[in-house]
Every structure is written in C-alpha cells, then in structure tokens.
Write an enzyme that holds these catalytic residues in place. Structure first.
Site, PDB file in Angstrom:
ATOM      1  N   ASN A  37       1.204   3.628  11.154  1.00 26.77           N
ATOM      2  CA  ASN A  37       0.369   4.186  12.219  1.00 26.77           C
ATOM      3  C   ASN A  37       0.633   3.478  13.544  1.00 26.77           C
ATOM      4  OD1 ASN A  37      -1.228   2.092  10.406  1.00 26.77           O
ATOM      5  ND2 ASN A  37      -1.954   1.825  12.508  1.00 26.77           N
ATOM      6  N   HIS A  41      -3.287   0.868  -4.722  1.00 32.26           N
ATOM      7  CA  HIS A  41      -2.732  -0.320  -5.369  1.00 32.26           C
ATOM      8  C   HIS A  41      -3.049  -0.251  -6.856  1.00 32.26           C
ATOM      9  CE1 HIS A  41      -2.017  -2.899  -1.725  1.00 32.26           C
ATOM     10  NE2 HIS A  41      -2.815  -1.976  -1.216  1.00 32.26           N
ATOM     11  N   ALA A  84       2.447  -2.019   4.371  1.00 36.31           N
ATOM     12  CA  ALA A  84       2.221  -0.993   5.380  1.00 36.31           C
ATOM     13  C   ALA A  84       1.628  -1.734   6.581  1.00 36.31           C
ATOM     14  CB  ALA A  84       1.230   0.040   4.868  1.00 36.31           C
ATOM     15  N   MET A 119      -2.455  -6.895   7.128  1.00 34.68           N
ATOM     16  CA  MET A 119      -3.451  -7.787   6.515  1.00 34.68           C
ATOM     17  C   MET A 119      -2.934  -8.462   5.247  1.00 34.68           C
ATOM     18  SD  MET A 119      -6.611  -5.107   6.759  1.00 34.68           S
ATOM     19  CE  MET A 119      -6.863  -4.098   8.227  1.00 34.68           C
ATOM     20  N   SER A 120      -1.617  -8.540   5.121  1.00 32.13           N
ATOM     21  CA  SER A 120      -1.074  -9.136   3.887  1.00 32.13           C
ATOM     22  C   SER A 120       0.172  -9.950   4.202  1.00 32.13           C
ATOM     23  CB  SER A 120      -0.734  -8.018   2.895  1.00 32.13           C
ATOM     24  OG  SER A 120       0.349  -7.242   3.378  1.00 32.13           O
ATOM     25  N   HIS A 171      -7.783   4.437   6.443  1.00 35.60           N
ATOM     26  CA  HIS A 171      -6.920   4.017   5.334  1.00 35.60           C
ATOM     27  C   HIS A 171      -6.147   5.219   4.791  1.00 35.60           C
ATOM     28  CE1 HIS A 171      -5.446   1.547   2.091  1.00 35.60           C
ATOM     29  NE2 HIS A 171      -6.034   2.271   1.165  1.00 35.60           N
ATOM     30  N   SER A 215       0.817  -1.223   0.000  1.00 31.36           N
ATOM     31  CA  SER A 215       0.000   0.000   0.000  1.00 31.36           C
ATOM     32  C   SER A 215       0.847   1.268   0.000  1.00 31.36           C
ATOM     33  CB  SER A 215      -0.864   0.083   1.264  1.00 31.36           C
ATOM     34  OG  SER A 215      -1.827  -0.900   1.265  1.00 31.36           O
ATOM     35  N   HIS A 223      -5.772  -8.962  -1.768  1.00 32.59           N
ATOM     36  CA  HIS A 223      -5.859  -9.304  -0.346  1.00 32.59           C
ATOM     37  C   HIS A 223      -6.984 -10.303  -0.090  1.00 32.59           C
ATOM     38  CE1 HIS A 223      -3.945  -5.322  -0.494  1.00 32.59           C
ATOM     39  NE2 HIS A 223      -3.304  -5.697   0.585  1.00 32.59           N
ATOM     40  N   TYR A 239      -9.032 -10.097   2.368  1.00 28.05           N
ATOM     41  CA  TYR A 239     -10.253  -9.391   2.798  1.00 28.05           C
ATOM     42  C   TYR A 239     -11.108  -8.887   1.632  1.00 28.05           C
ATOM     43  CZ  TYR A 239      -7.392  -5.152   2.102  1.00 28.05           C
ATOM     44  OH  TYR A 239      -6.583  -4.184   1.570  1.00 28.05           O
ATOM     45  N   GLU A 240     -10.528  -8.914   0.415  1.00 25.06           N
ATOM     46  CA  GLU A 240     -11.321  -8.501  -0.748  1.00 25.06           C
ATOM     47  C   GLU A 240     -12.304  -9.596  -1.162  1.00 25.06           C
ATOM     48  OE1 GLU A 240      -8.787  -6.115  -3.763  1.00 25.06           O
ATOM     49  OE2 GLU A 240      -7.374  -7.190  -2.496  1.00 25.06           O
TER      50      GLU A 240
HETATM   51  N1  HPA Z   1      -3.739  -2.835  11.357  1.00 29.60           N
HETATM   52  C1  HPA Z   1      -3.871  -3.734  10.364  1.00 29.60           C
HETATM   53  N2  HPA Z   1      -3.402  -3.530   9.138  1.00 29.60           N
HETATM   54  C2  HPA Z   1      -2.781  -2.376   8.884  1.00 29.60           C
HETATM   55  C3  HPA Z   1      -2.610  -1.394   9.878  1.00 29.60           C
HETATM   56  C4  HPA Z   1      -3.116  -1.646  11.186  1.00 29.60           C
HETATM   57  O1  HPA Z   1      -3.001  -0.827  12.120  1.00 29.60           O
HETATM   58  N3  HPA Z   1      -1.938  -0.367   9.297  1.00 29.60           N
HETATM   59  C5  HPA Z   1      -1.710  -0.719   8.011  1.00 29.60           C
HETATM   60  N4  HPA Z   1      -2.212  -1.931   7.753  1.00 29.60           N
END
Ligand code: HPA
Length: 266
Positions: free
Chosen positions: A229, A55, A107, A205-206, A241, A25, A77, A79-80
């Site tokens: 973050n 992406h 990320a 998540m990847s 996001h 990302s 991903h 989750y998609e």
């Molecule tokens: N949690 C899960 N996935 C993420 C995060 C997060 O804080 N930041 C970027 N991808």
C-alpha cells in the site's frame, strides 16, 4: 531450546534445513505448494501460536529447487503482546537446526514516493523504531556476542543475487531501507513524513527483531518487502488490513517466482 530442537528433529528424519524463509502476511502460499513435513506451532514446545489473519502458524520443511528449506508459514508480532524474546525464539531454533541463510519477507507500506503497491523491495538496511530490542536481557555467549556488530545485517552478496534473479525472471525490483514500528496502528501522515525525512523507504511492523537476532547468531540475511500500500493516510485514503492482504495477493505470483529463482541459485 534443547527441548524444542529435539522435538522438531524427531519429526525430520535427518532432514537438515540450510535455508530458512519467514513468510509474511499473505505470502505463505509457497509453504502450501512445497510441503514435505509440516509442524503446527501449537505442537512445538515453547513456540507461541500465530493469531493474525493471513498467517497460518506452522513450520514447513521441503526440498525446493534442490535446497533443503524450512519455512515459517506465519510469524508472531510484537503488537500481539508477545515479548521481543518470544517472537524471535524461532530464529534461534532455525539456527540450531542448521539454517545458515535466512530470507525474511513481509508486507510493507510504501514511504518512498516512487514506490507503488505490488512493488517488491530488497531490504538494504533497517531502522529499528520499535522502541526496544530482542537482545535485551542476559546474553547467552554461545549464541552470539553481547554487543553485536550491525554494519551489514542484510548481506550484500545476497542483495546482488536477489537483483540478478529479479532481472533474469524479468521483474522490476526496488532496493531500500525498511523502517519498523511496533504497530498495531498504522502511521499518521505526519509520521510518514518523518520516516521519509529520516531515510525510510518502506514501513512495517515485523522483520527487524528477527533480523537483529539472526545477525547476532551469524546468519546471512536477505530481506524482501512486498509493498502492499501507499503509506497509510499519506494520500488521504484510508488503509485496512484487508487492503494489505489484497495487494499482497496480487503480487504473490511475482514474489513466488523470485523466491524460487533465488533458491535455485543460492
Ligand atoms: N504501515 C505499517 N505496516 C504495514 C503497512 C503500513 O503501511 N503495510 C503493511 N504493513
């Protein structure tokens, strides 16, 4: 797979990629700057197209610092709604094209309290908390074993090399464990506490499905997380996001210098 590989090879003019990079990302810029041949996922037989903001969705081939590289500019991903097998299919294709070393980037949220947004982390190991595994199903013995060893998914030599490169270009780098959730919801404060207690340093998540398949195929893996973050909700602040993309944008330069240095010496 034969159909996919043949289609791609026909566009490559005998270019054989030895290093693969999956750009996460907001980290796809390298593939804009270095692009000899680009093939959108939408054109490739059996590939699925990337839909997430930030992406792009294409395979980019380029010679970078003397190395033949293939970049996945954007990934799919779990989750998609795709299956684990679908999202890891490109990794098997990279292997069939000649890739021996794979750099997985993402990320991720900081779980380790000493991490701050825009830090980079070399992944030393992972915890698969996605609730499933991309190798479930009939096994193709020609690709890898039924029960693959997972004792060194992230190659120790490559981690050392990553650290050395970071030092040489004067950037600080963390080392830690990547925890993978399925998403798409971010974590609750209680979940962050649990991840910290159980040994995770960063959460995302990847990456883990791709690492499992690449390890199974015998590739050497280097994983790099861009801390985007403080882990969601942990500090009482809301997470979006946009914030993830925003911070990743800020650390892009650092991230790119590190990748270029790594490619130089790999
Ligand atoms: N949690 C899960 N996935 C993420 C995060 C997060 O804080 N930041 C970027 N991808």
């Amino acid at each position: 797979m034969n159909k996919t590989v043949e289609f791609i090879k026909n566009k490559l003019d005998n270019f054989v990629p030895e290093i693969g990079i999956v750009l996460g990302s907001g980290l796809g810029e390298l593939a804009d700057e270095y692009c000899d041949i680009a093939i959108p996922y939408s054109e490739i037989p059996n590939f699925i197209n990337s839909t997430v903001k930030g992406h792009k969705g294409r395979l980019v081939f380029a010679k970078i610092n003397g190395k033949n590289v293939v970049m996945m500019q954007g990934r799919n991903h779990f989750y998609e709604g795709h299956t684990m097998q679908e999202i890891t299919y490109p990794i098997k294709i990279l292997q069939a094209l000649g890739v021996k070393k794979l750099i997985l980037t993402n990320a991720a949220g900081a779980v380790n309290e000493t991490y701050k947004p825009s830090d980079l982390m070399l992944i030393t190991d992972h915890i698969n908390h996605m609730g499933t595994n991309p190798l479930i199903g009939p096994n193709d013995q020609s690709l890898g074993e039924r029960f693959p060893d997972m004792s060194e998914v992230y190659n120790k030599e490559l981690i050392k090399l990553g650290e050395k490169c970071a030092k040489e270009i004067g950037i600080e780098i963390k080392k830690g464990i990547y925890w993978a959730n399925s998403g798409p919801s971010y974590e609750t404060p209680a979940e962050i506490k649990m991840i910290r207690l159980l040994g995770g340093d960063a959460v995302g998540m990847s990456t883990v499905p791709e690492a499992i398949v690449a390890n199974y195929c015998g590739m050497k893996i280097l994983g790099i997380s861009c801390i985007s973050n403080a882990a969601s909700s942990d500090n009482g602040e809301k997470l979006s996001h946009e914030e993830v993309i925003d911070t990743t944008n800020k650390s892009k330069k650092k991230f790119k210098s590190l990748l270029l240095k790594i490619l130089e010496v790999l």
